[in-house]
Design an enzyme around this catalytic site. Structure first.
Site, PDB file in Angstrom:
ATOM      1  N   PRO A 228       0.857  -1.277  -0.060  1.00 19.52           N
ATOM      2  CG  PRO A 228       0.046  -0.833   2.168  1.00 19.52           C
ATOM      3  CD  PRO A 228       0.816  -1.953   1.434  1.00 19.52           C
TER       4      PRO A 228
ATOM      5  CE1 TYR B  43      -0.243   4.215   8.333  1.00 15.17           C
ATOM      6  CE2 TYR B  43      -1.260   5.208   6.407  1.00 15.17           C
ATOM      7  CZ  TYR B  43      -0.366   4.508   7.063  1.00 15.17           C
ATOM      8  OH  TYR B  43       1.143   4.768   6.403  1.00 15.17           O
TER       9      TYR B  43
ATOM     10  CB  THR C  10       0.153   0.366   8.956  1.00 12.46           C
ATOM     11  OG1 THR C  10       0.128  -0.276   7.608  1.00 12.46           O
ATOM     12  CG2 THR C  10       1.556   0.798   8.981  1.00 12.46           C
TER      13      THR C  10
ATOM     14  CE  LYS D 152       2.770  -2.223   4.354  1.00 12.44           C
ATOM     15  NZ  LYS D 152       3.493  -1.034   4.933  1.00 12.44           N
TER      16      LYS D 152
ATOM     17  CG  HIS E  43       5.686   2.971   6.668  1.00 10.63           C
ATOM     18  ND1 HIS E  43       4.434   2.567   7.307  1.00 10.63           N
ATOM     19  CD2 HIS E  43       5.205   3.652   5.802  1.00 10.63           C
ATOM     20  CE1 HIS E  43       3.736   3.369   7.000  1.00 10.63           C
ATOM     21  NE2 HIS E  43       4.039   3.882   5.906  1.00 10.63           N
TER      22      HIS E  43
HETATM   23  C1  LIG Z   1       5.453   7.054  -0.815  1.00 15.22           C
HETATM   24  C2  LIG Z   1       5.187   5.862   0.063  1.00 15.22           C
HETATM   25  C3  LIG Z   1       3.802   5.795   0.553  1.00 15.22           C
HETATM   26  C4  LIG Z   1       3.467   4.952   1.590  1.00 15.22           C
HETATM   27  N1  LIG Z   1       2.265   4.589   2.061  1.00 15.22           N
HETATM   28  C5  LIG Z   1       1.973   3.867   2.860  1.00 15.22           C
HETATM   29  C6  LIG Z   1       0.671   3.685   3.602  1.00 15.22           C
HETATM   30  O1  LIG Z   1      -0.275   4.715   3.192  1.00 15.22           O
HETATM   31  N2  LIG Z   1       0.470   2.696   4.411  1.00 15.22           N
HETATM   32  C7  LIG Z   1       1.093   1.675   4.556  1.00 15.22           C
HETATM   33  O2  LIG Z   1       1.160   0.853   5.339  1.00 15.22           O
HETATM   34  N3  LIG Z   1       2.637   1.666   4.126  1.00 15.22           N
HETATM   35  C8  LIG Z   1       2.724   2.804   3.231  1.00 15.22           C
HETATM   36  N4  LIG Z   1       4.093   2.918   2.578  1.00 15.22           N
HETATM   37  C9  LIG Z   1       4.803   1.753   2.856  1.00 15.22           C
HETATM   38  C10 LIG Z   1       4.721   0.673   1.665  1.00 15.22           C
HETATM   39  O3  LIG Z   1       3.718   0.082   1.823  1.00 15.22           O
HETATM   40  C11 LIG Z   1       5.730  -0.511   1.771  1.00 15.22           C
HETATM   41  O4  LIG Z   1       6.013  -0.962   3.084  1.00 15.22           O
HETATM   42  C12 LIG Z   1       7.356  -0.037   1.211  1.00 15.22           C
HETATM   43  O5  LIG Z   1       7.045   0.935   0.349  1.00 15.22           O
HETATM   44  C13 LIG Z   1       8.095  -0.964   0.833  1.00 15.22           C
HETATM   45  O6  LIG Z   1       9.359  -0.678   0.467  1.00 15.22           O
HETATM   46  P1  LIG Z   1       9.803  -0.263  -0.968  1.00 15.22           P
HETATM   47  O7  LIG Z   1       9.242   1.063  -1.136  1.00 15.22           O
HETATM   48  O8  LIG Z   1      11.365  -0.058  -0.804  1.00 15.22           O
HETATM   49  O9  LIG Z   1       9.516  -1.509  -2.056  1.00 15.22           O
HETATM   50  C14 LIG Z   1       4.403   3.853   1.556  1.00 15.22           C
HETATM   51  C15 LIG Z   1       5.869   3.740   1.121  1.00 15.22           C
HETATM   52  C16 LIG Z   1       6.128   4.920   0.113  1.00 15.22           C
HETATM   53  C17 LIG Z   1       7.107   4.811  -0.611  1.00 15.22           C
END
Ligand SMILES: Cc1cc2nc3c(=O)[nH]c(=O)nc-3n(C[C@H](O)[C@H](O)[C@H](O)COP(=O)(O)O)c2cc1C
Length: 415
Positions: free
Chosen positions: A127, A179, A205, A274, A298
């Site tokens: 996500p 969230y 999360t 998560k 995250h």
């Molecule tokens: C721009 C951005 C926004 C994100 N928003 C959320 C979110 O809304 N909820 C969440 O659980 N994780 C969020 N994440 C974490 C991602 O779900 C994921 O854990 C992470 O991007 C994985 O790492 P990677 O970007 O290196 O592949 C976000 C990550 C990024 C880069």
């Protein structure tokens, strides 16, 4: 309607400033000649997603097209980005042990079924909030790409598109990332809406209970000529439609493990936690009734622990001991990374930034290209290692070298 000014792509000044920032940043310790070339010209030369040969190039193209502040939001880690580097470098610690003279002439079977979610690949879409800041296709475009390539998708609470539209575009069940707000009745409302829309699991999360320090994001926001607040002040995402958001925060810092039971009283969706990073918490998640775990930091955007998620995986797998599925995300950029995670015991992996680079670069078509690239790389790795199906990939195919290769020496990588 928003009055925000559209970003003008191809801004040379921004690119120069960004290169200056990168050159002086601990993000990069050295530039290879190839990397320099990517930085300076690639985004202009690759105009069709099919010309892009790996996710790092996709990032370069996205950088040309996405507004500086939004790109900064996408690539940022926290503090000095130590964990961001660890998420990548951690993969260099683990080495693949390929087996030879195995018949791999048949189709490579990468299909998985995790808690009822069936997909043709173990690469799930983690996500990501505010994808509308990368491209107007937003989450609906991501869902269409996931449908076209049959990848499983998890939708953020902070999604830019309404959940019902996303599920219609995906044309299959997705999972909802939650969230928990500081008002439990709102959490219940979100759970009910997600379940009614057709989600089969909720991923709570838990890694952001107390704020974070996204410095890279702040630095790049300075390069944008608009003020974030102009567009984003008081903004609430579509999942909150119909709810009065006055005084409602997206964080409930008081949550404890009992939340799993409370959620199960409200919903029949599977409950996945998560943001687990240590074995002791993985054991608690099982004890309190979680149906699955996403081992995640995250995307290195929570606590700057210095530990890559792949380095956490062995102890989490050991603590869970096969009782529930473990999905890992963070730093996955190659098919070999996926392979290593599966060999260490993950049931599937998640990617975040890579598909957003595709989205920012070319919209839905860019997301499809990213999924194709990683799918192809994983297929090559599976055949090359003598493992024609996911079930063949076991701990026998990987070893821990005990040291990481520093990121500045990782060839084509940018960030
Ligand atoms: C721009 C951005 C926004 C994100 N928003 C959320 C979110 O809304 N909820 C969440 O659980 N994780 C969020 N994440 C974490 C991602 O779900 C994921 O854990 C992470 O991007 C994985 O790492 P990677 O970007 O290196 O592949 C976000 C990550 C990024 C880069």
């Amino acid at each position: 309607m928003s009055s925000r000014t559209p970003f003008q792509p191809g801004r040379q000044q921004y690119r120069r400033d960004f290169l200056k920032f990168l050159a002086g940043s601990p993000l990069l310790t050295s530039f290879s000649a190839f990397t320099q070339e990517i930085e300076e010209t690639l985004g202009e030369r690759l105009t069709n997603p099919d010309q892009v040969i790996n996710v790092f190039e996709m990032e370069a193209v996205a950088r040309e097209k996405v507004a500086p502040a939004h790109f900064g939001y996408l690539i940022s880690g926290v503090d000095s980005d130590t964990t961001l580097r660890a998420n990548r470098e951690g993969y260099t610690r683990f080495q693949i042990l390929p087996r030879r003279l195995v018949d791999v002439s048949g189709p490579t079977d990468m299909s998985v079924n995790v808690l009822g979610a069936e997909a043709r690949s173990p690469i799930f879409l983690s996500p990501v909030g505010s994808t509308g800041g990368f491209h107007s296709d937003a989450d609906v475009g991501v869902a269409r790409a996931a449908a076209a390539k049959n990848h499983h998708m998890i939708l953020s609470t902070q999604a830019s598109s309404p959940i019902e539209e996303v599920i219609e575009a995906r044309d299959a069940p997705i999972w909802f990332q939650l969230y928990s707000t500081n008002r439990w009745e709102y959490t219940e409302a979100l759970l009910r809406r997600a379940e009614a829309a057709g989600c089969t699991a909720v991923c709570l999360t838990v890694d952001l209970p107390g704020g974070r320090n996204t410095e890279t994001s702040a630095v790049l926001a300075r390069e944008d000529d608009r003020f974030c607040e102009e567009c984003h002040y008081g903004e609430a995402k579509p999942i909150f439609d119909g709810l009065d958001m006055q005084g409602v925060g997206l964080v409930d810092s008081s949550l404890t493990w009992e939340v799993i039971g409370r959620m199960k009283e409200v919903t029949d969706m599977k409950v996945i936690i998560k943001g687990i990073e240590v074995g002791a918490d993985a054991a608690l998640a099982v004890q309190y009734g979680a149906d699955g775990i996403i081992l995640s930091n995250h995307g290195a955007r929570a606590t700057d622990t210095g530990r890559g998620t792949i380095e956490c995986l062995p102890e989490v797998i050991s603590a869970v001991n096969g009782r529930i599925p473990v999905i890992v995300d963070g730093g996955i950029r190659r098919g070999t990374d996926v392979y290593k995670a599966l060999a260490l015991g993950a049931s599937a992996v998640g990617i975040g930034r890579p598909y957003c680079w595709g989205l920012g670069a070319f919209g839905q078509a860019g997301v499809e290209r990213v999924l194709d690239l990683l799918y192809r790389e994983l297929a090559i790795t599976m055949r090359g290692s003598g493992t024609p199906s996911i079930a063949h990939i076991t701990p026998d195919y990987v070893q821990d070298a005990g040291y990481r290769v520093p990121r500045g020496t990782l060839g084509r990588e940018l960030i």
